[in-house]
Every structure is written in C-alpha cells, then in structure tokens.
Design a protein around this motif. Sequence first.
Motif, PDB file in Angstrom:
ATOM      1  N   LEU A  75       0.832  -1.204   0.000  1.00  0.00           N
ATOM      2  CA  LEU A  75       0.000   0.000   0.000  1.00  0.00           C
ATOM      3  C   LEU A  75       0.866   1.254   0.000  1.00  0.00           C
ATOM      4  CD1 LEU A  75      -2.785   1.345   0.213  1.00  0.00           C
ATOM      5  CD2 LEU A  75      -2.622   1.093   2.707  1.00  0.00           C
ATOM      6  N   ALA A  76       1.995   1.190   0.705  1.00  0.00           N
ATOM      7  CA  ALA A  76       2.906   2.337   0.743  1.00  0.00           C
ATOM      8  C   ALA A  76       3.406   2.677  -0.663  1.00  0.00           C
ATOM      9  CB  ALA A  76       4.095   2.037   1.661  1.00  0.00           C
ATOM     10  N   ARG A  77       3.699   1.658  -1.459  1.00  0.00           N
ATOM     11  CA  ARG A  77       4.169   1.899  -2.830  1.00  0.00           C
ATOM     12  C   ARG A  77       3.066   2.546  -3.674  1.00  0.00           C
ATOM     13  NH1 ARG A  77       6.656  -4.197  -3.718  1.00  0.00           N
ATOM     14  NH2 ARG A  77       7.918  -4.211  -1.815  1.00  0.00           N
ATOM     15  N   ALA A  78       1.852   2.009  -3.541  1.00  0.00           N
ATOM     16  CA  ALA A  78       0.732   2.551  -4.323  1.00  0.00           C
ATOM     17  C   ALA A  78       0.453   3.997  -3.940  1.00  0.00           C
ATOM     18  CB  ALA A  78      -0.510   1.691  -4.105  1.00  0.00           C
ATOM     19  N   ASP A  79       0.418   4.263  -2.641  1.00  0.00           N
ATOM     20  CA  ASP A  79       0.116   5.620  -2.177  1.00  0.00           C
ATOM     21  C   ASP A  79       1.209   6.602  -2.580  1.00  0.00           C
ATOM     22  OD1 ASP A  79      -2.240   4.767  -1.074  1.00  0.00           O
ATOM     23  OD2 ASP A  79      -1.501   4.697   0.996  1.00  0.00           O
ATOM     24  N   ALA A  80       2.478   6.167  -2.496  1.00  0.00           N
ATOM     25  CA  ALA A  80       3.587   7.055  -2.859  1.00  0.00           C
ATOM     26  C   ALA A  80       3.533   7.412  -4.339  1.00  0.00           C
ATOM     27  CB  ALA A  80       4.922   6.397  -2.519  1.00  0.00           C
ATOM     28  N   ALA A  81       3.229   6.423  -5.185  1.00  0.00           N
ATOM     29  CA  ALA A  81       3.104   6.698  -6.621  1.00  0.00           C
ATOM     30  C   ALA A  81       1.913   7.612  -6.882  1.00  0.00           C
ATOM     31  CB  ALA A  81       2.948   5.393  -7.390  1.00  0.00           C
ATOM     32  N   ASP A  82       0.811   7.345  -6.206  1.00  0.00           N
ATOM     33  CA  ASP A  82      -0.419   8.104  -6.421  1.00  0.00           C
ATOM     34  C   ASP A  82      -0.249   9.573  -6.046  1.00  0.00           C
ATOM     35  OD1 ASP A  82      -3.011   8.491  -7.179  1.00  0.00           O
ATOM     36  OD2 ASP A  82      -3.900   7.112  -5.738  1.00  0.00           O
ATOM     37  N   VAL A  83       0.511   9.838  -4.988  1.00  0.00           N
ATOM     38  CA  VAL A  83       0.733  11.225  -4.558  1.00  0.00           C
ATOM     39  C   VAL A  83       1.444  12.030  -5.648  1.00  0.00           C
ATOM     40  CG1 VAL A  83       2.076  12.653  -2.957  1.00  0.00           C
ATOM     41  CG2 VAL A  83       0.676  10.787  -2.077  1.00  0.00           C
ATOM     42  N   VAL A  84       2.350  11.373  -6.378  1.00  0.00           N
ATOM     43  CA  VAL A  84       3.069  12.062  -7.454  1.00  0.00           C
ATOM     44  C   VAL A  84       2.101  12.570  -8.522  1.00  0.00           C
ATOM     45  CG1 VAL A  84       4.823  11.802  -9.258  1.00  0.00           C
ATOM     46  CG2 VAL A  84       5.143  10.684  -7.048  1.00  0.00           C
ATOM     47  N   PHE A  85       0.966  11.885  -8.671  1.00  0.00           N
ATOM     48  CA  PHE A  85       0.004  12.272  -9.707  1.00  0.00           C
ATOM     49  C   PHE A  85      -0.852  13.477  -9.307  1.00  0.00           C
ATOM     50  CE2 PHE A  85      -0.047   7.428 -10.490  1.00  0.00           C
ATOM     51  CZ  PHE A  85       1.125   7.510 -11.220  1.00  0.00           C
ATOM     52  N   ASN A  86      -0.808  13.881  -8.040  1.00  0.00           N
ATOM     53  CA  ASN A  86      -1.698  14.945  -7.553  1.00  0.00           C
ATOM     54  C   ASN A  86      -1.684  16.223  -8.391  1.00  0.00           C
ATOM     55  OD1 ASN A  86      -2.899  13.528  -5.493  1.00  0.00           O
ATOM     56  ND2 ASN A  86      -1.516  14.260  -3.891  1.00  0.00           N
ATOM     57  N   PRO A  87      -0.514  16.760  -8.748  1.00  0.00           N
ATOM     58  CA  PRO A  87      -0.520  18.013  -9.519  1.00  0.00           C
ATOM     59  C   PRO A  87      -1.115  17.868 -10.923  1.00  0.00           C
ATOM     60  CG  PRO A  87       1.641  17.598  -8.536  1.00  0.00           C
ATOM     61  CD  PRO A  87       0.850  16.338  -8.413  1.00  0.00           C
ATOM     62  N   HIS A  88      -1.292  16.626 -11.371  1.00  0.00           N
ATOM     63  CA  HIS A  88      -1.748  16.385 -12.746  1.00  0.00           C
ATOM     64  C   HIS A  88      -3.168  15.832 -12.801  1.00  0.00           C
ATOM     65  CE1 HIS A  88       2.532  16.811 -13.715  1.00  0.00           C
ATOM     66  NE2 HIS A  88       2.762  15.977 -12.729  1.00  0.00           N
ATOM     67  N   ARG A  89      -3.840  15.712 -11.666  1.00  0.00           N
ATOM     68  CA  ARG A  89      -5.156  15.067 -11.645  1.00  0.00           C
ATOM     69  C   ARG A  89      -6.191  15.857 -12.435  1.00  0.00           C
ATOM     70  NH1 ARG A  89      -5.009  10.704  -8.474  1.00  0.00           N
ATOM     71  NH2 ARG A  89      -3.568  10.746  -6.711  1.00  0.00           N
ATOM     72  N   SER A  90      -7.065  15.092 -13.085  1.00  0.00           N
ATOM     73  CA  SER A  90      -8.134  15.696 -13.873  1.00  0.00           C
ATOM     74  C   SER A  90      -9.245  14.669 -14.040  1.00  0.00           C
ATOM     75  CB  SER A  90      -7.599  16.131 -15.244  1.00  0.00           C
ATOM     76  OG  SER A  90      -8.655  16.554 -16.089  1.00  0.00           O
ATOM     77  N   ASP A  91     -10.431  15.146 -14.349  1.00  0.00           N
ATOM     78  CA  ASP A  91     -11.527  14.236 -14.688  1.00  0.00           C
ATOM     79  C   ASP A  91     -11.488  13.849 -16.162  1.00  0.00           C
ATOM     80  OD1 ASP A  91     -12.524  14.330 -12.101  1.00  0.00           O
ATOM     81  OD2 ASP A  91     -13.750  16.105 -12.509  1.00  0.00           O
ATOM     82  N   ASP A  92     -10.622  14.526 -16.905  1.00  0.00           N
ATOM     83  CA  ASP A  92     -10.502  14.301 -18.343  1.00  0.00           C
ATOM     84  C   ASP A  92      -9.115  13.746 -18.646  1.00  0.00           C
ATOM     85  OD1 ASP A  92     -10.310  14.357 -21.085  1.00  0.00           O
ATOM     86  OD2 ASP A  92     -11.058  16.407 -21.311  1.00  0.00           O
ATOM     87  N   PRO A  93      -8.999  12.477 -19.078  1.00  0.00           N
ATOM     88  CA  PRO A  93      -7.682  11.879 -19.320  1.00  0.00           C
ATOM     89  C   PRO A  93      -6.907  12.524 -20.462  1.00  0.00           C
ATOM     90  CG  PRO A  93      -9.419  10.430 -20.108  1.00  0.00           C
ATOM     91  CD  PRO A  93     -10.094  11.528 -19.344  1.00  0.00           C
ATOM     92  N   THR A  94      -7.569  13.347 -21.270  1.00  0.00           N
ATOM     93  CA  THR A  94      -6.844  14.049 -22.337  1.00  0.00           C
ATOM     94  C   THR A  94      -6.203  15.334 -21.823  1.00  0.00           C
ATOM     95  OG1 THR A  94      -8.779  15.331 -23.060  1.00  0.00           O
ATOM     96  CG2 THR A  94      -8.457  13.134 -24.036  1.00  0.00           C
ATOM     97  N   LYS A  95      -6.557  15.715 -20.591  1.00  0.00           N
ATOM     98  CA  LYS A  95      -6.024  16.955 -20.025  1.00  0.00           C
ATOM     99  C   LYS A  95      -5.168  16.727 -18.781  1.00  0.00           C
ATOM    100  CE  LYS A  95      -9.891  19.757 -21.715  1.00  0.00           C
ATOM    101  NZ  LYS A  95     -11.021  20.653 -21.353  1.00  0.00           N
ATOM    102  N   GLY A  96      -5.277  15.574 -18.193  1.00  0.00           N
ATOM    103  CA  GLY A  96      -4.518  15.277 -16.980  1.00  0.00           C
ATOM    104  C   GLY A  96      -4.580  13.794 -16.677  1.00  0.00           C
ATOM    105  N   ILE A  97      -4.187  13.429 -15.465  1.00  0.00           N
ATOM    106  CA  ILE A  97      -4.147  12.015 -15.078  1.00  0.00           C
ATOM    107  C   ILE A  97      -5.408  11.629 -14.308  1.00  0.00           C
ATOM    108  CG2 ILE A  97      -2.993  10.353 -13.557  1.00  0.00           C
ATOM    109  CD1 ILE A  97      -0.350  11.505 -14.357  1.00  0.00           C
ATOM    110  N   VAL A  98      -6.026  10.553 -14.756  1.00  0.00           N
ATOM    111  CA  VAL A  98      -7.173   9.953 -14.070  1.00  0.00           C
ATOM    112  C   VAL A  98      -6.710   8.604 -13.527  1.00  0.00           C
ATOM    113  CG1 VAL A  98      -9.521   9.079 -14.302  1.00  0.00           C
ATOM    114  CG2 VAL A  98      -8.798  11.088 -15.624  1.00  0.00           C
ATOM    115  N   VAL A  99      -6.895   8.381 -12.230  1.00  0.00           N
ATOM    116  CA  VAL A  99      -6.418   7.145 -11.592  1.00  0.00           C
ATOM    117  C   VAL A  99      -7.589   6.238 -11.240  1.00  0.00           C
ATOM    118  CG1 VAL A  99      -5.240   6.173  -9.584  1.00  0.00           C
ATOM    119  CG2 VAL A  99      -4.355   8.250 -10.663  1.00  0.00           C
ATOM    120  N   GLU A 100      -7.447   4.952 -11.547  1.00  0.00           N
ATOM    121  CA  GLU A 100      -8.397   3.944 -11.094  1.00  0.00           C
ATOM    122  C   GLU A 100      -7.611   2.851 -10.380  1.00  0.00           C
ATOM    123  OE1 GLU A 100     -12.103   1.130 -12.670  1.00  0.00           O
ATOM    124  OE2 GLU A 100     -10.883   2.254 -14.112  1.00  0.00           O
ATOM    125  N   ARG A 101      -8.011   2.559  -9.126  1.00  0.00           N
ATOM    126  CA  ARG A 101      -7.285   1.586  -8.319  1.00  0.00           C
ATOM    127  C   ARG A 101      -8.070   0.284  -8.192  1.00  0.00           C
ATOM    128  NH1 ARG A 101      -3.895   4.946  -3.764  1.00  0.00           N
ATOM    129  NH2 ARG A 101      -3.389   2.823  -3.103  1.00  0.00           N
TER     130      ARG A 101
END
Length: 387
Positions: free
Chosen positions: A206-232
């Motif tokens: 879980l630590a690995r998943a959370d650490a990777a996921d935090v890196v995506f925070n500045p790029h998060r978006s609801d639109d995958p063509t404009k930013g990163i959308v994460v599904e776990r």
Amino acid sequence: MKKLLTVLSCITLIVLVLVSATGCATTAEAPVAESNSVAEVQPAVEQQVESVADTAIEAAIKALDPKRGEGKTIGVVAFFQANDWNRNALQAITDNLEVYGYTVNIIDGNGDAAKMNAAVNTHIANKVAGIIMAGGDGTALKSGCAKIVEAGIPYTVIDMFQEGAITNVMADNWGGGTQLGLYVVNETKGKGKVLILDTPSWVTLLARADAADVVFNPHRSDDPTKGIVVERFDIDAGNAVTDAQTKVAAALAADPDNNIKAIVTTWNLPAVGAYAALKAAGRTDDVVIASGDTGKDVLQAMREPEAGKWVFMGQNSYVLGTRAAQGLDLALNGQADLVPFAQFGPTYFVSNLGGPDDAVIDGSEIKLQSPEQHWMEVFGTEFGTIN
C-alpha cells in the motif's frame, strides 16, 4: 667576464621567476585539484557510509561462538514459496542460520494469513528459540505476532512492521513508489488514465501505491486528455496473476479511446497478469508498466519482443532475509541493542530499455554526502567559505 656574469645573473633571475610562477600556479590550482579528489573519493565515501551498520553487525556475528545454534530451532513462517522473492528470502535465512548449527523449520502459509497465524501457534507449541515472519499481510498477522510477544520469543519480520519485533526489514517502499510515479508522469507527459493494482491490506505494498499516487496529484483531472485519471484495483494475493489479468482486460475492453496510458502494480505477480492482458489486447506498445518487486517472471516477460516500456522497483530479498536472520541471531546471543529497529535493503530501478549503455534517467537521484561534500558540490567552495 663582466658580460658573462651579467648573462648568468639574467639567466638565474629568469629561472627564479619561472619557478616562482610555477609555484603560484600550483597554489592557484590547488582548490581545483582538491575538488577533483573529492569527486573521485565520493563513491568510496558513500559506500563507506552505507556499510557502517552492516560492518558492525558482521563484526559482532563473527565474534560469537561458531556453534552457538546447536540444539536450537528457529521457526520461520513463510507467506508462500511460489515466487522468487519468497524463495530467495527463505534461502538467505537458512544460509545465515544453519551455518552456526541452528535448525531452521519453515512452515509455508501458502498465501493464507490464517494458515500463517496457525503456523505461529505451531512454532510456539514446539518451543522454538526464535521466529522469523518472512513476508505476508502484516495487518492480518498482527494477532499471530502478538502471541509471539506473549510467549516471550524473540522474533524478526520481513516486509512489514510489527509490535515487539527485534527488527523490521524491508525495501524502501516509499521511495520506490515515488520513483514509479515519477516515471509514469514522465512517460505519459502527465496525461491519460493510470491503473494502480494493489493489495492494500499488505501495508508495505500500500505504501508503494500511495507514494506513486501522490506524485500524480498536480496532474489530476476528470478528463484523461487533459490530466491524469487514476483507477485503483484490489488484487487477491492468493490468485494475483489471474485476478490482475481479468481486471486489466476488463478495463482495456471498456477503453475504446485508448485513454489508458500506464499501469502501476505494487508487486511482481500482478504485473505478469497485467502484461498478459495487454498482449491479448494488442496494447503493449502504448501502455507503460511500472511495477514493484524483482522476479524472474517479470525479468523474462519484459525482455519479450512484444513488451513495451516497462520499469520496476527491484529489491534483493536475499539481503532482506540475511538481515532478518542476523538480527535474530544477535538477539538470541545478548546483542539485540546492535540491531536497528528498521532496516532497508537496497532498492533498484530496472528498465527493459535501460542498461550500462542506456541507463534509466527518469526519477530522482539520491546521494549520500557529508555536509562538507554537499557544500563543495552545490556552492563550489571550501566548507565554511562566506562570499
């Protein structure tokens, strides 16, 4: 004669000037030479810093009675022995204990936490001298570990934190997860859908998943063509390859616009399943895999001609097993105070596009330095110099 003396005097004066100039040049260049020597010594210094604890532990072990383990049994509770990570760790435990006369009794939990807790009860009933918990779902194993403490038996753990353990040995899951996240951001340019396959009850994963996921925070978006959308996705530890393949295949089938650009897995078996799904869907070229854990299965798969870009956070489980065994050995011989509460084994960043001639450059770089070395590298002057 007078002219000759004059000529000799001039020659002498010229020589003195040249010698003086050479001396000045040498003095002026001294800081540069010193700077170069610091750079040359740096790797050796880093290696020395990293090995201080190991050296102290190795020295303490060598000073003990070489037959100290005779008549003593060490109980090992294995998560399971079906993959390379676990087999490597168990081999290290055996190698580092049997050589001193200990009997090593391994009970395989076959990926089932209930069976692992039952194995703890068996070891306690058999009055073993010490116990090693070799991997597993740390959360589900807390009850078993509590019984070890109640029984007053020294124990060490691998890939988890547990109350009362002599030492908790693992890879740097937090730094490794961050590296995986950075790699994905670089490869996707911060856009697209990212699937994270995790086994969240296993705290270190879980630590690995959370650490990777935090890196995506500045790029998060609801639109995958404009930013990163994460599904776990939660992956079943006992059926990881098939479960991962099934879930990734379903996600790919529901992605007609090919918005899925990367898959992050927190350990090696889900990565194998994810890769199988990508191959079946013909998507290996446009989806990056960033996975956790070293395994022969992953190393072989990422070298297949069909494989696209693939990196993994590797670890040497033989080192982890060694440190868990050494920590228990020292504790059983009155030197538990030498054993660190938490120990990290080496972490690797491996790419199928990398190698000695094409090193992986994504992610952050970590250097071990003294204050003096850091001052010299960053400011370019002697330590303490105020401009």
